[in-house]
Design an enzyme around this catalytic site. Structure first.
Site, PDB file in Angstrom:
ATOM      1  CE1 TYR A 100      51.582  94.786  69.229  1.00  0.00           C
ATOM      2  CE2 TYR A 100      50.624  96.730  68.193  1.00  0.00           C
ATOM      3  CZ  TYR A 100      50.995  95.406  68.128  1.00  0.00           C
ATOM      4  OH  TYR A 100      50.796  94.685  66.981  1.00  0.00           O
TER       5      TYR A 100
ATOM      6  CB  SER B 193      51.653  97.110  64.324  1.00  0.00           C
ATOM      7  OG  SER B 193      50.627  98.046  64.547  1.00  0.00           O
TER       8      SER B 193
HETATM    9  N1  NAD Z   1      46.146  90.826  64.682  1.00  0.00           N
HETATM   10  C1  NAD Z   1      46.351  92.052  64.228  1.00  0.00           C
HETATM   11  O1  NAD Z   1      45.395  92.766  63.935  1.00  0.00           O
HETATM   12  C2  NAD Z   1      47.756  92.570  64.052  1.00  0.00           C
HETATM   13  C3  NAD Z   1      47.937  93.797  63.402  1.00  0.00           C
HETATM   14  C4  NAD Z   1      49.241  94.271  63.228  1.00  0.00           C
HETATM   15  C5  NAD Z   1      50.319  93.515  63.648  1.00  0.00           C
HETATM   16  N2  NAD Z   1      50.127  92.319  64.283  1.00  0.00           N
HETATM   17  C6  NAD Z   1      51.297  91.559  64.717  1.00  0.00           C
HETATM   18  O2  NAD Z   1      51.273  90.274  64.106  1.00  0.00           O
HETATM   19  C7  NAD Z   1      51.935  89.322  64.934  1.00  0.00           C
HETATM   20  C8  NAD Z   1      51.044  88.115  65.161  1.00  0.00           C
HETATM   21  O3  NAD Z   1      49.856  88.543  65.810  1.00  0.00           O
HETATM   22  P1  NAD Z   1      48.537  87.663  65.853  1.00  0.00           P
HETATM   23  O4  NAD Z   1      47.395  88.607  65.786  1.00  0.00           O
HETATM   24  O5  NAD Z   1      48.619  86.553  64.876  1.00  0.00           O
HETATM   25  O6  NAD Z   1      48.621  87.121  67.368  1.00  0.00           O
HETATM   26  P2  NAD Z   1      48.291  85.687  68.002  1.00  0.00           P
HETATM   27  O7  NAD Z   1      48.081  85.952  69.438  1.00  0.00           O
HETATM   28  O8  NAD Z   1      47.199  85.019  67.225  1.00  0.00           O
HETATM   29  O9  NAD Z   1      49.651  84.875  67.772  1.00  0.00           O
HETATM   30  C9  NAD Z   1      50.837  85.180  68.445  1.00  0.00           C
HETATM   31  C10 NAD Z   1      51.649  83.916  68.632  1.00  0.00           C
HETATM   32  O10 NAD Z   1      52.871  84.262  69.308  1.00  0.00           O
HETATM   33  C11 NAD Z   1      53.170  83.231  70.236  1.00  0.00           C
HETATM   34  N3  NAD Z   1      54.058  83.719  71.294  1.00  0.00           N
HETATM   35  C12 NAD Z   1      53.761  84.582  72.313  1.00  0.00           C
HETATM   36  N4  NAD Z   1      54.822  84.727  73.118  1.00  0.00           N
HETATM   37  C13 NAD Z   1      55.820  83.962  72.611  1.00  0.00           C
HETATM   38  C14 NAD Z   1      57.154  83.699  73.000  1.00  0.00           C
HETATM   39  N5  NAD Z   1      57.692  84.251  74.089  1.00  0.00           N
HETATM   40  N6  NAD Z   1      57.899  82.860  72.236  1.00  0.00           N
HETATM   41  C15 NAD Z   1      57.366  82.289  71.134  1.00  0.00           C
HETATM   42  N7  NAD Z   1      56.107  82.483  70.730  1.00  0.00           N
HETATM   43  C16 NAD Z   1      55.347  83.317  71.453  1.00  0.00           C
HETATM   44  C17 NAD Z   1      51.808  82.807  70.775  1.00  0.00           C
HETATM   45  O11 NAD Z   1      51.867  81.514  71.378  1.00  0.00           O
HETATM   46  C18 NAD Z   1      50.953  82.854  69.504  1.00  0.00           C
HETATM   47  O12 NAD Z   1      50.944  81.607  68.844  1.00  0.00           O
HETATM   48  C19 NAD Z   1      52.289  90.059  66.228  1.00  0.00           C
HETATM   49  O13 NAD Z   1      53.637  90.461  66.175  1.00  0.00           O
HETATM   50  C20 NAD Z   1      51.355  91.266  66.205  1.00  0.00           C
HETATM   51  O14 NAD Z   1      51.876  92.335  66.917  1.00  0.00           O
HETATM   52  C21 NAD Z   1      48.869  91.827  64.479  1.00  0.00           C
END
Ligand code: NAD
Length: 273
Positions: free
Chosen positions: A166, A153
């Site tokens: 985070y 991120s």
């Molecule tokens: N959404 C945003 O705006 C954003 C921005 C920058 C970075 N990110 C990063 O992108 C990635 C995905 O985020 P997202 O927004 O799609 O989140 P999300 O919550 O939609 O998806 C996250 C997934 O991770 C799974 N998960 C959680 N704990 C787990 C574990 N112990 N083992 C296996 N799976 C596990 C969850 O079940 C879920 O399906 C993350 O690493 C997040 O930090 C997101």
């Protein structure tokens, strides 16, 4: 052969049962790759059946990225069925907004407690370490010139109010990316990072998340939501999950064959980091 030439590639994506990971799975599948969804959530089963090729082609393996036994079992099962792994996307991650200290609240409801620190660190930082170690071992043994993509991120380098823990876990991924690229280059294995900024809504943005983040910023949830709509981004909008997924697939493809150790910012110009 298509431009990205991902046909037949075996791709493990953690956390692909929702959000960004689900979109990454879709773009890989549309480009002819075979996708393994490694997620704790059983929703991964439904995601697999919705991908082009469905259950006959793709696989859901329930995995907890924080547990070495679970990660090793996932890798073993993938190898038994697919014979190799070409690409790993470390995407599973969580965000619990918390202040370091909150003098306003003696109970410290939204202060960073040890339990939350441990949870975020173990999913966001330990998870990629366990998954990469287990997958790369197999790549080296099978002489696969594979690719690891770490989903980080912009906060990892920029820092973020109410998200210090985070941001620190995401900063660690920049360092993993650089260091692993140096260690693994001699095996022909590339390691790249993708650092997203503000994106369209995913399952990460729960009401509890919004309440906590709004509190740490001293605003209401309504104001917070308004800000999502009017984000101060040079391109004037939040990023689309598809745009992140396209970048991941490009970096994982042979078109990016001389790219390693680098993390790509995808924030519409909001940040440089
Ligand atoms: N959404 C945003 O705006 C954003 C921005 C920058 C970075 N990110 C990063 O992108 C990635 C995905 O985020 P997202 O927004 O799609 O989140 P999300 O919550 O939609 O998806 C996250 C997934 O991770 C799974 N998960 C959680 N704990 C787990 C574990 N112990 N083992 C296996 N799976 C596990 C969850 O079940 C879920 O399906 C993350 O690493 C997040 O930090 C997101």
């Amino acid at each position: 052969m298509s431009w990205l030439n991902l046909e037949g590639k075996i791709v493990v994506i953690t956390g692909a049962a929702s959000g960004i990971g689900r979109e990454i799975a879709a773009v890989f599948a549309e480009n002819g790759a075979k996708v393994i969804i490694a997620d704790l959530s059983q929703k991964g089963e439904d995601v697999v059946s919705q991908l082009p090729g469905g259950r006959e082609r793709h696989l859901y393996i329930q995995t907890d990225v924080t547990k070495v036994v679970s990660v090793e079992a996932m890798v073993k099962k993938t190898i038994a069925i697919c014979k190799r792994i070409d690409i790993l996307v470390n995407n599973a991650g969580i965000l619990i907004p918390r202040l370091l200290v909150d003098p306003e609240d003696p109970k410290g409801k939204y202060e960073l407690h040890e339990e939350e620190f441990d949870r975020m660190t173990s999913i966001n930082q330990k998870g990629p370490y366990l998954c990469t170690q287990a997958v790369v071992r197999e790549m080296i043994e099978r002489k696969v010139k594979g690719v690891v993509v770490n989903i980080t991120s912009e906060s990892g380098l920029e820092g973020s109010e109410g998200q210090s823990c985070y941001a620190a876990t995401k900063g660690a991924l920049y360092a993993f990316t650089r260091s692993w690229a140096k260690e693994l280059g001699k095996f022909g294995i590339r390691v790249v990072g993708v650092a997203a900024g503000i994106l369209e809504k995913t399952e990460l943005r729960t009401l509890e998340y919004e309440k906590a983040l709004a509190y740490t910023r001293g605003i209401t949830v309504e104001k917070l939501r308004e800000r999502y709509e009017k984000v101060s981004v040079p391109l004037g909008r939040a990023g689309r999950l598809r745009e992140v997924a396209n970048l991941v697939c490009f970096l994982a493809s042979d078109k990016a064959s001389y790219t390693t150790g680098t993390t790509y910012n995808i924030s519409g110009g909001k940040t440089r980091a």
